[in-house]
Design a protein around this motif. Structure first.
Motif, mmCIF file in Angstrom:
data_model
loop_
_atom_site.group_PDB
_atom_site.id
_atom_site.type_symbol
_atom_site.label_atom_id
_atom_site.label_comp_id
_atom_site.label_asym_id
_atom_site.label_seq_id
_atom_site.Cartn_x
_atom_site.Cartn_y
_atom_site.Cartn_z
ATOM 1 N N ASP A 184 1.751 -6.406 1.218
ATOM 2 C CA ASP A 184 0.927 -6.239 1.397
ATOM 3 C C ASP A 184 -0.300 -6.448 0.729
ATOM 4 O O ASP A 184 -1.743 -7.629 0.459
ATOM 5 N N ASP A 228 -4.344 -6.484 1.909
ATOM 6 C CA ASP A 228 -5.019 -4.642 0.835
ATOM 7 C C ASP A 228 -4.200 -3.817 0.701
ATOM 8 O O ASP A 228 -4.512 -2.839 0.419
ATOM 9 N N ASP A 251 -1.704 -1.704 1.921
ATOM 10 C CA ASP A 251 -1.917 -0.210 2.201
ATOM 11 C C ASP A 251 -1.062 -0.142 3.629
ATOM 12 O O ASP A 251 -0.934 0.870 4.321
ATOM 13 N N HIS A 252 -0.017 -0.772 3.817
ATOM 14 C CA HIS A 252 0.929 -1.323 4.983
ATOM 15 C C HIS A 252 1.720 -0.270 4.686
ATOM 16 O O HIS A 252 1.738 0.718 6.323
ATOM 17 N N ARG A 280 -5.365 -9.935 8.005
ATOM 18 C CA ARG A 280 -6.002 -9.813 6.589
ATOM 19 C C ARG A 280 -5.739 -11.344 5.820
ATOM 20 O O ARG A 280 -6.555 -12.182 5.157
HETATM 21 MG MG LIG Z 1 -3.105 -3.915 5.181
#
Ligand SMILES: [Mg+2]
Ligand SMILES: Nc1ncnc2c1ncn2[C@@H]1O[C@H](COP(=O)(O)OP(=O)(O)O)[C@@H](O)[C@H]1O
Ligand SMILES: Nc1ncnc2c1ncn2[C@@H]1O[C@H](COP(=O)(O)OP(=O)(O)O)[C@@H](O)[C@H]1O
Ligand SMILES: [Mg+2]
Ligand SMILES: [Mg+2]
Ligand SMILES: [Mg+2]
Lengths: 211, 328, 328, 211
Positions: free
Chosen positions: A37, A42, A44-45, A178
C-alpha cells in the motif's frame, strides 16, 4: 472438492477455525500489506485489516455461537465498524452479503459459489467498480468464476486462480481506489487489496482442507 | 521515526482528549465511537454540517467544529476514513431536524463509509463531495480527483450559510458550487511519516520535490528537482487558473496551506509568490488565508488553492466563525 | 536543505511582503527599515507596545501586532536581533504620547540593540525583559536565562492592559510579574536549518532528542534517548512547577507550543500529557493555548509553558485580541 | 613599530585600505565564523559580520572622505545599523568610541592604544561584560594591554597576543552571550567573536605593514 466444508467441521467449530486462520494470516502479512500500500496508496492496508480482524478474533466466541450466515454477517459488520478506509466497507459489505445468502454453512460447492457471488456483487456495488480496476475484485471475481465452472479440485483451483489473478494486478493501471490517483505510475505493483483477498482465500482453503 | 507521543496506538485518543480539554467550552468530544461536536449541538432548525476523514490532517476537521462552520467531525485512524458507526453517531448527535449535510473528500474509503452511514442514518442526509486537487486529471481516472485543501473553504462558506438558516438543498448546491470553483495543487519537500508505520511513506532526495503531492503522501504529477517559490507558484497557480477557468478580472480567495512541517516564514513567502502570479493571470485576490489548515502529518510542503468568489461567497467567508482553528 | 523560497537572501523580505498583503487591513509593513505596525497606529494616549527579535520564530512577533496586543514588531534577520534603526523607527511610528514599552527576550543581541534604540528614541521608553526558559539555570550563568514562549503570554496580557489604558509604569510592572510567574522548557526532535546556513544547526541521531533546547537550536540540558510524551511532560512540568514555585491549588495558563515542524496531532497529545502532569502537581489549568506560537524555523519539537494566573491576569488573557495569529 | 600608520597611507587611503582588508578577511572566513558559532551559539556570526562589512565596503568612498575619527564612527554606526545580533552593537559601539577618541589618524602607538582602550571600554559597557566571559573581549583586552606596554615590535606583538588570546578562549566556560546558555558545554570551543576580533586585528596589521 476433496473435502466438503461440512465434513471438516460444522457450525461454530468451522467459524472459529476460519476466523483464526484469517486472523493469523493477516497478522503474519501485516507489514507486507502496508508495504504494498505504501507503493501505490497510503501504507495502511495491513494495519486496517489487522485492526478489523483483531476485533473479529476478539469476538470469536460470540460470533461462533451464531448460525453460519449470521456469523458471516456479524464478521462483516465488525469489519465495517472497525476497519475504516476503503477495505472496511468493501470486505464488510462482502461478508454481510455472503452471510445473507443463507443461514447454514454451505454443504456444496454450489452453495459456496452462491455466497461468493453475493459477496462479489456487494463489493462491485459498494465500490462502484468492476474487474480491471486493479482492486480486490481482480482476485475475487476470477476465483468465483473458476469455482463456478465446477473444477475437479476446487481448493487447488481456488488457490491457483487467486495466485495468478493477484500477479495479474501487477501490470494493471488502477482506475479505482487511492492508487487511481497515480495513473500510469500505479502499474508495476501488486494491488494490496488483491493480495489480502488472496491471503484470505488461501487461509479459508487451509481450514477447509483441515490443515 | 521520532514523534511526540506515547505510542502510535494511543496517539489519536490522547490527542483528542487534549483537544477536548483545550477547547472545552467550544466542543464536546466522544471517544467511543469517536466524534467531535459543537458544545451547543444540536441546533434546532439549523441544517447540521458533518465532516470527517482520516486523522493526520489537523486542524481539519475537528478544528473547524463550532459556530459558523461544522456541527460535527469524525476523525478516523491516521489516513484512514472513519467508520459508519462514528458517522451515524455524529449525525444523530447534531441533527436539529432540518437535515444533515455531509462534507466528504473524494477518496474511495471516505465516500463508502459516509455512504454507508447515510444509508443507516434516519432523516434527510445529503452529501457534498470535494475534489479540488488538479494534480490528477479527472478524465483518465474514474475514481475522480482527490479532495484536499478547498474542503476547508467549502466548510467555512457552507457553514456560514447554514448558520444564517439556508436549507439542505441550498447548502448542498452552494457546497458543490464552491468546490467546482476551487482548484488546489500541492508540493512536498519531505515525506510524512505515519506513526503506526514508523518510516517515511516515500523517499525524496536532498534536491528533489514531488509536484502534485496528495495529502496522504500519494505521489503527484512528477518528481522534480527542487524549484524556487516563484517557479512553484507559477506552475500551481497556472494549473489551477486553467482548470477552474478563471477569467481575467475574476475575484478569488487565495489559500496558501502548509502541510504541517513547513514554517510560516516560508508559507508567507510562497503566498507572496502566488499573489504575484495571480496578478500575472489578471486574477484579483479578494480574500486570503495562510497557514496550516489541511495538513499531512509532519510533511514539509504546501498547497495553493484558488476559489472563485462572488459577492455572496465573499460575505459568507467574512461571516463570523468560532472554532478551534478558525475564528473571526 | 530544501525550503519553499527563492533564495535565503530574499526570503525574509518576500515573507514580510506576503504577510503584509495577507493582512492588509490589520497591519502596515515597512521594509526599509523593517518593521510592522498596527494599521491604526499611532493610538493617541495609549502606551505603545513594541517587540521584535530575530526572524524564524513566526508568528512571533509580527503575528501578534494588532488590537489588544503589540503596536509594532521589528523582525531581524533570521535568528539575529533587529538593529536599532528599525526599533527607533518603529517606536516613532507607534508612540501615541503615553510612552513606549519594549518587550525584549533576554539575549545579548536583543538586549543591546533595544537598549541602543531606547537611548536614541525620544520620549518615555521602558523595557520588560522576558527570561522564562528554566532549562538553563540562572544562577550559574551571568547572562541570565533565555526568553522563549512566555513572551507570547506577556505580550497578550500586557497588550490587553495597554488597550484598557494602563500607564507605562503599571504595564512594565505587569509584564515583569507575568514573566516572573512563567516558566518554559522545550524539547527538540530535529534541528532547525537556518536558510542562509543551509544545513542543520546540530545533529540528532534517529533515537535522540535534546531536552531543554533553545529556540535558536542552542543545546539545552542534555541529549537523551527519545522519551515518551508522558515522560517529557513530566520532566518539563516538574521543572517549571519547581522553578516558578507553583503551589497546590494555584491556577495557571498552560501553553503547549510547537517549534514549527511538529503537527497539531502531536501537540494536542502532548497537551493531554502536560495537563495530567499538572493534575499530579495539584496545579489547576485555568486557560490553555496549543499551537505554533514561538517557533524555531522547521524544528520538530515543542515547549511547555506554565504561567501563574490570578483573576486579573485571566481576565486580561480573555480580553479581545485581533492580530494575524491570535484572535478572540 | 616597524611602520607608523601615517607612513603607510594617510587620510582616505588608509581608511579605504583598512575597510578593504577587514572586508576581505571577514568574507574569506565567513563560513568558519558560522561554524564556530554553530558549536556554541546560533551559527550566524559569519553572516552577521559579512552583512555589516559589506555595507561598510559599499559606503567605502563616502567613509574614506571623512576625517579619520569620523570615518571610524561612521563604520561603527553602519555596523550597528546593519549587523544586528550581539556583535553589531558591540563592534559598532567599539568603533564609534574609537572614532570619538580623536579626529586625525593616529601617529603614534600611544594614540593607537588610546583608541583601543576607548573601544574596549565601550564593549565592556555595552556588553556588561569583561574578560574571562569567553567573548571578543578576551582578544581585544589582551591585545590592548600588550600594546600599552610599548613593545618593540607592536605588529608582531598584536598578532601574537591575538592568536594566543583566541586560543585561550577554547577552555573557557562562557558567562556572556548566547554561549553562556550552554554552561559547561561551552568549554572546548573557540569563541566566534574572539576569532573575528583576531581576524580584524590581523587584517589591520597587514594594512599597517603595507602588505
Ligand atoms: Mg490504504
Ligand atoms: N472502489 C473500489 N472497489 C474495489 N476495491 C477497492 C476500491 N477502492 C479501493 N479498493 C481496494 O481497497 C484496497 C485499499 O484498502 P485500504 O488501504 O485498507 O484503504 P484506503 O485506500 O482507504 O487506505 C485497494 O488495494 C483495493 O484493492
Ligand atoms: N555581553 C557580551 N560582551 C562581549 N561580547 C559578547 C557579548 N555577547 C556576545 N558577545 C560576542 O558576540 C559574539 C556573537 O556574535 P553574533 O553571533 O554575531 O551574535 P548573536 O549571539 O546575537 O547571534 C560572541 O562570540 C561573543 O564574542
Ligand atoms: Mg487509508
Ligand atoms: Mg544571532
Ligand atoms: Mg550568533
Amino acid at each position: 472438492m476433496t473435502t466438503e466444508p461440512s465434513e471438516v467441521a460444522s457450525g461454530d467449530a468451522l467459524v472459529t477455525a476460519l476466523i483464526g486462520a484469517v486472523h493469523d494470516t493477516i497478522l503474519a502479512h501485516r507489514d507486507e500489506l502496508c508495504d504494498l500500500d505504501r507503493a501505490i496508496g497510503d501504507a495502511d492496508h495491513g494495519h486496517n485489516m489487522a485492526r478489523g480482524f483483531e476485533a473479529v478474533a476478539a469476538a470469536s466466541d460470540e460470533i461462533a455461537a451464531l448460525p453460519f450466515g449470521k456469523a458471516l454477517q456479524k464478521i462483516g459488520t465488525t469489519l465495517v465498524m472497525k476497519v475504516g478506509g476503503a477495505s472496511g466497507p468493501l470486505y464488510g459489505s462482502a461478508l454481510m452479503a455472503a452471510g445473507k445468502a443463507g443461514e447454514d454453512a454451505p454443504t456444496s460447492l454450489v452453495e459456496v459459489v452462491a455466497r461468493l457471488e453475493a459477496a462479489v456483487d456487494a463489493v462491485k456495488q459498494r465500490g462502484k467498480s468492476d474487474v480491471g480496476a486493479k482492486t480486490m475484485l481482480d482476485v475475487l471475481v476470477p476465483v468465483t468464476e473458476a469455482l463456478k465452472a465446477g473444477p475437479a479440485d476446487p481448493l487447488a483451483t481456488a488457490r491457483g486462480t487467486a495466485a495468478e489473478a493477484l500477479e495479474a494486478t501487477r501490470p494493471m493501471v488502477a482506475t479505482k481506489g487511492r492508487a487511481a490517483f497515480l495513473g500510469e505510475r500505479s502499474a508495476g505493483h501488486l494491488d494490496p487489496g488483491a493480495r489480502s483477498s488472496e491471503l484470505i482465500i488461501d487461509a479459508v482453503c487451509d481450514v477447509v482442507e483441515g490443515r | 521515526m521520532k514523534k511526540l507521543m506515547n505510542s502510535p496506538d494511543t496517539l489519536l485518543t490522547e490527542s483528542l482528549r487534549g483537544f477536548s480539554a483545550a477547547h472545552s467550552g467550544l466542543v464536546t468530544v466522544r471517544l467511543d465511537p469517536m466524534f467531535v461536536t459543537r458544545a451547543d449541538a444540536p441546533r434546532k432548525g439549523k441544517v447540521a454540517l458533518v465532516s470527517g476523514g482520516g486523522s493526520g490532517h489537523e486542524p481539519m476537521h475537528a478544528g473547524f467544529v463550532g459556530m459558523g462552520m461544522l456541527d460535527a467531525a469524525c476523525p478516523g485512524q491516521v489516513f484512514t476514513s472513519p467508520t459508519p458507526d462514528q458517522i451515524v453517531a455524529a449525525i444523530e448527535a447534531v441533527d436539529g431536524g432540518a437535515g444533515v449535510l455531509l462534507i466528504v473528500k473524494n477518496y474511495a474509503g471516505d465516500v463508502m463509509n459516509f455512504e454507508m452511514a447515510a444509508e443507516i442514518a434516519e432523516g434527510a442526509v445529503e452529501t457534498v463531495l470535494t475534489n479540488d486537487d488538479v494534480a490528477v486529471e479527472a478524465s483518465t481516472h474514474s475514481q475522480g480527483r482527490r479532495g484536499v485543501a478547498a474542503t476547508v473553504i467549502v466548510e467555512k462558506i457552507v457553514g456560514a450559510a447554514a448558520e444564517r438558516g439556508d436549507d439542505l438543498a441550498a447548502l448542498k448546491a452552494l457546497g458543490e458550487a464552491v468546490n467546482a470553483g476551487s482548484g488546489t495543487m500541492g508540493v512536498a519537500l519531505t515525506s510524512c511519516t505515519v506513526p503506526a508505520v514508523g518510516r517515511p511513506t516515500f523517499d525524496l532526495a536532498e534536491d528533489e520535490m514531488e509536484m502534485g503531492i496528495g495529502i496522504h503522501g500519494e505521489p503527484g504529477r512528477r518528481r522534480v528537482a527542487m524549484m524556487t517559490a516563484d517557479a512553484i507558484a507559477k506552475e500551481i497557480v497556472g494549473a489551477v487558473v486553467e482548470d477552474v477557468k478563471l477569467a481575467k478580472g475574476e475575484e478569488v480567495l487565495l489559500l496558501v496551506n502548509g502541510m504541517g512541517g513547513t514554517p510560516l516564514l516560508e508559507l508567507y513567502g510562497l503566498y507572496d509568490a502566488a499573489l504575484r502570479t495571480c496578478g500575472d493571470h489578471g486574477v484579483a485576490v479578494a480574500r486570503s488565508l495562510v497557514g496550516n489548515y489541511c495538513t499531512s502529518l509532519d510533511m514539509a510542503g504546501a498547497s495553493i488553492t484558488l476559489t472563485r468568489l462572488d459577492g455572496e461567497k465573499a460575505a459568507l467567508w467574512d461571516a463570523p466563525v468560532h472554532t478551534a482553528a478558525m475564528r473571526w
